[in-house]
Design a protein around this motif. Sequence first.
Motif, PDB file in Angstrom:
ATOM      1  N   ARG A   1       0.864  -1.171   0.000  1.00 27.10           N
ATOM      2  CA  ARG A   1       0.000   0.000   0.000  1.00 27.10           C
ATOM      3  C   ARG A   1       0.903   1.224   0.000  1.00 27.10           C
ATOM      4  NH1 ARG A   1      -5.333   0.912   3.626  1.00 27.10           N
ATOM      5  NH2 ARG A   1      -6.333   2.261   2.119  1.00 27.10           N
ATOM      6  N   LEU A   2       0.534   2.244  -0.774  1.00 29.45           N
ATOM      7  CA  LEU A   2       1.330   3.457  -0.872  1.00 29.45           C
ATOM      8  C   LEU A   2       0.576   4.628  -0.253  1.00 29.45           C
ATOM      9  CD1 LEU A   2       2.586   2.963  -4.525  1.00 29.45           C
ATOM     10  CD2 LEU A   2       3.780   2.408  -2.409  1.00 29.45           C
ATOM     11  N   TYR A   3       1.347   5.591   0.287  1.00 28.99           N
ATOM     12  CA  TYR A   3       0.759   6.709   1.026  1.00 28.99           C
ATOM     13  C   TYR A   3       1.398   8.037   0.635  1.00 28.99           C
ATOM     14  CZ  TYR A   3      -0.922   3.022   4.122  1.00 28.99           C
ATOM     15  OH  TYR A   3      -1.535   1.912   4.629  1.00 28.99           O
ATOM     16  N   HIS A   4       0.641   9.104   0.834  1.00 31.41           N
ATOM     17  CA  HIS A   4       1.155  10.474   0.770  1.00 31.41           C
ATOM     18  C   HIS A   4       2.012  10.657   2.015  1.00 31.41           C
ATOM     19  CE1 HIS A   4       1.055  14.876   1.068  1.00 31.41           C
ATOM     20  NE2 HIS A   4       0.559  14.932  -0.168  1.00 31.41           N
ATOM     21  N   ILE A   5       2.915  11.594   2.002  1.00 29.41           N
ATOM     22  CA  ILE A   5       3.765  11.845   3.170  1.00 29.41           C
ATOM     23  C   ILE A   5       2.947  12.210   4.413  1.00 29.41           C
ATOM     24  CG2 ILE A   5       4.182  14.289   2.678  1.00 29.41           C
ATOM     25  CD1 ILE A   5       7.126  13.743   3.519  1.00 29.41           C
ATOM     26  N   ASP A   6       1.722  12.739   4.204  1.00 30.76           N
ATOM     27  CA  ASP A   6       0.866  13.087   5.344  1.00 30.76           C
ATOM     28  C   ASP A   6       0.069  11.898   5.872  1.00 30.76           C
ATOM     29  OD1 ASP A   6      -1.253  12.710   3.557  1.00 30.76           O
ATOM     30  OD2 ASP A   6      -1.865  14.808   3.526  1.00 30.76           O
ATOM     31  N   GLY A   7       0.286  10.719   5.300  1.00 31.46           N
ATOM     32  CA  GLY A   7      -0.390   9.510   5.767  1.00 31.46           C
ATOM     33  C   GLY A   7      -1.639   9.136   4.998  1.00 31.46           C
ATOM     34  N   THR A   8      -2.081   9.987   4.083  1.00 29.35           N
ATOM     35  CA  THR A   8      -3.263   9.694   3.277  1.00 29.35           C
ATOM     36  C   THR A   8      -2.972   8.519   2.341  1.00 29.35           C
ATOM     37  OG1 THR A   8      -3.851  12.042   3.243  1.00 29.35           O
ATOM     38  CG2 THR A   8      -4.899  10.645   1.593  1.00 29.35           C
ATOM     39  N   PRO A   9      -3.831   7.493   2.310  1.00 21.72           N
ATOM     40  CA  PRO A   9      -3.633   6.425   1.334  1.00 21.72           C
ATOM     41  C   PRO A   9      -3.659   7.004  -0.091  1.00 21.72           C
ATOM     42  CG  PRO A   9      -5.253   5.766   2.953  1.00 21.72           C
ATOM     43  CD  PRO A   9      -4.976   7.236   3.169  1.00 21.72           C
ATOM     44  N   ARG A  10      -2.788   6.501  -0.932  1.00 24.21           N
ATOM     45  CA  ARG A  10      -2.656   7.025  -2.296  1.00 24.21           C
ATOM     46  C   ARG A  10      -3.995   7.089  -3.026  1.00 24.21           C
ATOM     47  NH1 ARG A  10       1.688   4.752  -6.622  1.00 24.21           N
ATOM     48  NH2 ARG A  10       0.575   5.214  -8.513  1.00 24.21           N
ATOM     49  N   GLU A  11      -4.830   6.071  -2.853  1.00 21.09           N
ATOM     50  CA  GLU A  11      -6.102   6.035  -3.581  1.00 21.09           C
ATOM     51  C   GLU A  11      -7.111   7.064  -3.078  1.00 21.09           C
ATOM     52  OE1 GLU A  11      -6.421   2.763  -0.392  1.00 21.09           O
ATOM     53  OE2 GLU A  11      -4.849   3.546  -1.699  1.00 21.09           O
ATOM     54  N   ASP A  12      -6.868   7.667  -1.909  1.00 16.70           N
ATOM     55  CA  ASP A  12      -7.783   8.675  -1.358  1.00 16.70           C
ATOM     56  C   ASP A  12      -7.328  10.112  -1.611  1.00 16.70           C
ATOM     57  OD1 ASP A  12      -9.386   6.648  -0.375  1.00 16.70           O
ATOM     58  OD2 ASP A  12      -8.503   6.699   1.632  1.00 16.70           O
ATOM     59  N   PHE A  13      -6.159  10.281  -2.228  1.00 20.79           N
ATOM     60  CA  PHE A  13      -5.624  11.625  -2.462  1.00 20.79           C
ATOM     61  C   PHE A  13      -6.536  12.414  -3.397  1.00 20.79           C
ATOM     62  CE2 PHE A  13      -3.224  14.587  -5.106  1.00 20.79           C
ATOM     63  CZ  PHE A  13      -2.647  15.378  -4.138  1.00 20.79           C
ATOM     64  N   LEU A  14      -6.760  13.674  -3.047  1.00 24.37           N
ATOM     65  CA  LEU A  14      -7.499  14.605  -3.901  1.00 24.37           C
ATOM     66  C   LEU A  14      -6.647  15.852  -4.099  1.00 24.37           C
ATOM     67  CD1 LEU A  14     -11.069  14.412  -2.343  1.00 24.37           C
ATOM     68  CD2 LEU A  14     -10.337  13.461  -4.532  1.00 24.37           C
TER      69      LEU A  14
END
Length: 87
Positions: A55-68
């Motif tokens: 699973r990949l994440y934004h540096i702020d902890g947001t899962p990649r698939e939830d990024f907006l």
Amino acid sequence: MVGHWTGSMGEGMAIGFDGMERAKIIGTKMAGLLGAISNFRMLETKIGFQFPTERLYHIDGTPREDFLPKILTQNIEETLQKAKKIK
């Protein structure tokens, strides 16, 4: 600029630039790929297959698939219109 066709490394680059605060990300929700995939092959039949293994994440902890994008638009026309106004 990102959109629903932005996937794979395109998603990764957009999220990376956002995390480093090096770009203004504008557009619609991206493809939402769930993470890194790994390739496997069955020994007897040599049939290959792939499935997500990380699973990949934004540096702020947001899962990649939830990024907006911070500048969220409804469609490509609105994305282009707003992008022209950004300096």
